[in-house]
Scaffold this motif. Sequence first.
Motif, mmCIF file in Angstrom:
data_model
loop_
_atom_site.group_PDB
_atom_site.id
_atom_site.type_symbol
_atom_site.label_atom_id
_atom_site.label_comp_id
_atom_site.label_asym_id
_atom_site.label_seq_id
_atom_site.Cartn_x
_atom_site.Cartn_y
_atom_site.Cartn_z
ATOM 1 N N GLN A 29 0.818 -1.422 0.103
ATOM 2 C CA GLN A 29 -0.112 0.201 -0.391
ATOM 3 C C GLN A 29 0.410 1.070 -0.655
ATOM 4 O O GLN A 29 2.147 1.375 0.587
ATOM 5 C CB GLN A 29 -0.761 -0.309 1.512
ATOM 6 C CG GLN A 29 -1.908 -1.497 1.608
ATOM 7 C CD GLN A 29 -2.781 -0.862 2.633
ATOM 8 O OE1 GLN A 29 -2.638 0.111 3.512
ATOM 9 N NE2 GLN A 29 -3.712 -1.903 2.400
ATOM 10 N N THR A 30 0.278 2.552 -0.823
ATOM 11 C CA THR A 30 1.297 3.526 -0.713
ATOM 12 C C THR A 30 -0.030 4.607 0.242
ATOM 13 O O THR A 30 0.958 5.781 0.066
ATOM 14 C CB THR A 30 1.533 4.312 -2.224
ATOM 15 O OG1 THR A 30 -0.538 4.113 -2.558
ATOM 16 C CG2 THR A 30 1.993 2.922 -3.129
ATOM 17 N N LEU A 31 -1.265 5.218 0.901
ATOM 18 C CA LEU A 31 -1.232 5.215 1.658
ATOM 19 C C LEU A 31 -1.774 4.813 3.015
ATOM 20 O O LEU A 31 -1.870 3.468 2.966
ATOM 21 C CB LEU A 31 -2.978 5.756 0.778
ATOM 22 C CG LEU A 31 -2.578 6.433 -0.724
ATOM 23 C CD1 LEU A 31 -4.487 6.502 -1.059
ATOM 24 C CD2 LEU A 31 -1.828 7.653 0.077
ATOM 25 N N ASN A 32 -1.750 5.285 3.742
ATOM 26 C CA ASN A 32 -2.280 5.681 5.498
ATOM 27 C C ASN A 32 -2.676 5.923 5.816
ATOM 28 O O ASN A 32 -2.992 7.154 5.117
ATOM 29 C CB ASN A 32 -0.807 5.170 5.972
ATOM 30 C CG ASN A 32 -1.025 4.388 7.049
ATOM 31 O OD1 ASN A 32 -2.046 4.068 7.458
ATOM 32 N ND2 ASN A 32 0.092 4.568 7.914
ATOM 33 N N TYR A 33 -3.207 5.842 6.618
ATOM 34 C CA TYR A 33 -4.832 6.824 7.794
ATOM 35 C C TYR A 33 -3.839 7.352 8.714
ATOM 36 O O TYR A 33 -4.166 5.799 9.649
ATOM 37 C CB TYR A 33 -6.017 5.839 7.198
ATOM 38 C CG TYR A 33 -6.258 6.587 6.203
ATOM 39 C CD1 TYR A 33 -7.664 7.752 6.646
ATOM 40 C CD2 TYR A 33 -7.216 5.476 5.099
ATOM 41 C CE1 TYR A 33 -8.133 7.834 4.875
ATOM 42 C CE2 TYR A 33 -7.210 5.333 3.998
ATOM 43 C CZ TYR A 33 -8.152 6.490 3.611
ATOM 44 O OH TYR A 33 -8.601 6.898 2.615
ATOM 45 N N ARG A 34 -3.935 8.229 9.391
ATOM 46 C CA ARG A 34 -3.322 8.667 11.002
ATOM 47 C C ARG A 34 -4.332 10.090 11.103
ATOM 48 O O ARG A 34 -4.846 11.229 10.776
ATOM 49 C CB ARG A 34 -2.201 9.655 10.721
ATOM 50 C CG ARG A 34 -1.510 9.961 11.718
ATOM 51 C CD ARG A 34 0.293 9.884 11.996
ATOM 52 N NE ARG A 34 0.312 9.012 11.333
ATOM 53 C CZ ARG A 34 1.951 9.479 10.787
ATOM 54 N NH1 ARG A 34 2.216 10.515 11.551
ATOM 55 N NH2 ARG A 34 2.947 8.523 10.716
ATOM 56 N N HIS A 35 -5.400 9.621 12.452
ATOM 57 C CA HIS A 35 -6.135 10.173 13.184
ATOM 58 C C HIS A 35 -7.477 10.393 12.114
ATOM 59 O O HIS A 35 -7.642 11.851 11.780
ATOM 60 C CB HIS A 35 -6.159 11.098 13.474
ATOM 61 C CG HIS A 35 -5.086 11.465 14.657
ATOM 62 N ND1 HIS A 35 -4.597 10.835 15.287
ATOM 63 C CD2 HIS A 35 -3.210 12.127 14.213
ATOM 64 C CE1 HIS A 35 -3.492 10.926 16.326
ATOM 65 N NE2 HIS A 35 -2.536 11.006 15.373
ATOM 66 N N GLY A 36 -7.954 9.946 10.872
ATOM 67 C CA GLY A 36 -8.745 9.840 10.015
ATOM 68 C C GLY A 36 -8.230 10.633 8.701
ATOM 69 O O GLY A 36 -9.086 11.051 8.114
ATOM 70 N N TYR A 37 -6.518 10.871 8.404
ATOM 71 C CA TYR A 37 -6.636 11.827 7.638
ATOM 72 C C TYR A 37 -6.019 10.921 6.622
ATOM 73 O O TYR A 37 -4.576 10.108 7.048
ATOM 74 C CB TYR A 37 -5.829 12.869 7.556
ATOM 75 C CG TYR A 37 -6.600 14.044 8.401
ATOM 76 C CD1 TYR A 37 -7.807 14.944 7.720
ATOM 77 C CD2 TYR A 37 -6.979 14.263 9.578
ATOM 78 C CE1 TYR A 37 -8.244 15.674 8.519
ATOM 79 C CE2 TYR A 37 -7.409 14.910 10.440
ATOM 80 C CZ TYR A 37 -7.807 15.680 9.533
ATOM 81 O OH TYR A 37 -8.742 16.868 9.705
ATOM 82 N N ALA A 38 -5.933 11.223 5.267
ATOM 83 C CA ALA A 38 -4.804 9.782 4.663
ATOM 84 C C ALA A 38 -3.442 10.832 4.124
ATOM 85 O O ALA A 38 -3.248 11.804 4.173
ATOM 86 C CB ALA A 38 -5.834 9.562 2.987
ATOM 87 N N MET A 39 -2.987 10.598 4.820
ATOM 88 C CA MET A 39 -1.795 10.417 4.124
ATOM 89 C C MET A 39 -0.273 9.575 3.150
ATOM 90 O O MET A 39 -0.413 8.018 3.351
ATOM 91 C CB MET A 39 -0.994 9.729 5.726
ATOM 92 C CG MET A 39 -1.183 10.873 6.811
ATOM 93 S SD MET A 39 -1.474 12.722 6.860
ATOM 94 C CE MET A 39 0.456 13.283 7.122
ATOM 95 N N ALA A 40 0.168 9.917 2.431
ATOM 96 C CA ALA A 40 1.070 9.656 1.856
ATOM 97 C C ALA A 40 2.440 8.219 2.158
ATOM 98 O O ALA A 40 3.015 8.718 2.628
ATOM 99 C CB ALA A 40 1.638 10.697 0.739
#
Length: 593
Positions: A29-40
Amino acid sequence: MMSNPEHGLPFLPGSSFTDSTKTDFHRSQTLNYRHGYAMARRPTVGIGGDRLQVNQLSQADLDELANKAPLLTYGEPKPAPPADFIPAHVAFDKKVLKFEAYFQEDVPMSTEEHYRIRQVNIYYYLEDDSMSVIEPIVENSGIPQGRLIKRQRLPKNDQGDHYHWKDLNRGINITIYGKTFHIVECDRFTQEFLESQGIELNPPEKMALDPYTELRKQPLHQYVTPSDFDQLKQFLTFDKQVLRFYAIWDDTDSMFGECRNYIIHYYLTDDTVEIREVHERNDGRDPFPLLMNRQHMPKVLVENAKNFPQCVLEISDQEVLEWYTAKDFIVGKPLTILGRTFFIYDCDPFTRQYFKEKFGISDLPRIDMSKKEQPPIKQESPYPEDKGRRFVLSYFLATDMISIFEPPVRNSGIIGGKYLGRTKVVKPHSSVENPIYYGPSDFTIGAVIEVFGHRFIITDADDYVLKYMESNAAQYSPEALLSIQNHMRKRESPAPELQNKQTEVDSGMQDLEALIDTIQKQLKDHPCRDNIREAFQVYDKEATGYVDKEAFFNICGSLNVPVDDSLIKELIRMCSHGEDKINYYNFVRAFST
């Protein structure tokens, strides 16, 4: 031939070996979620779980890729067309930078302000780099305001450079045509423009205030009126209420003196005093209405103010301990005002009613001051016309000479003036071979001085005579010293039957005035009249009014002043102050019109 880099086994074309250790063949995967926000997210492993190798190229390959200019398939790329040209007067039309500034201006010859702060606005026009300075108009300022510097390109230095918007900032000084302006603030558009151009603005400053303008904004009165004294209440209560006293000034004991009537007004509104002259028909005097203008009258001066030059300067509150008030003006008592002693003999009905209500005095007397016929005096002189003649006799200690001056008496037929010039007088019954001259010990109260067949009886003396006799008591007998002391004491404290008349007389001042008047008539055409005052003022640079005797006689000699004349010598004696100072203010009055 291809080989497996992990195990080193060769692969034949079209055949491969299955790696049983690999279980995951999905893409990372190239995307991750942190505190509800999509982070590269950058993956670290590839398909099958193999670890991705990053930056495996050499430094030479990396440099080649960085410097290589890729070409399109169809040839060199075409450059983009240039942007449309927009002139400055269109791009920056109505875009003006505004700065708030002030400059300091000196105010010469003013007791209220020493400098002035003037606030201005500096405008910078971006379309042509011109500037203008405008001062906001303040109503009733009395200063020409508005456009101080018209719109133009302002020179920055002597090399021909002009001010640019890059030179402007908050908290700096700029000099325009020799006048220094300090910039304290700018508007929001100016701040955004300068920050967009990469200029770091200084923090804003407070605008300087003009001290005189701030002083005028303060209330006029900042004091609280005491409850026990209210000037406004005094004015409203005693407005147009004036105490009137009728007084007499008996100056017959001095040279050219006479008895004159006056009216004293005391204004209850502000405790001021006014003295008016009473003129009679054919009295021969100029009809001046006032002897003394309306003013506050000092009663008791401080110790250091006894030698205060009152003829030159006005008395201030610092020299006065007590002022005259209404209770000091009592009918039937003498009153000394600025060196003149007035005897109050009557007042008007309003004044009597005021003293009755205010001070409880209801028996103010009415003293009859009408001239009464003097009882006949036994005539001892063989000449009837000598009856009542009075003389001023002066004895000069330096030369043992005597001079006699006779005050003129009006309508008597006696001209008056110099009766005897300065000369030594021989005592009677002395021999010609061994003459005996009159000395200081011969002049006492009641003594008879015979001068060339004429006898003079000494009836009075000035204060200097008493001081000289007391300081040289060895030259006089105790009886002579006691007689003049008793006479001076009686003159200062008269007998009860003489209290209805004036008791204190400034005879010395009257003698001086009479002598000055006589010298003015005698020397009215003398050539030294025009330059004598200027000559003394040039020497007296501090304007003290006194010069030493050596300089005094040098100036008189340069102007040909007749100092050997008996009247001039008498005037110099009366103007002497101590042993080495002469008051030239009174001396030059004898040479002025």
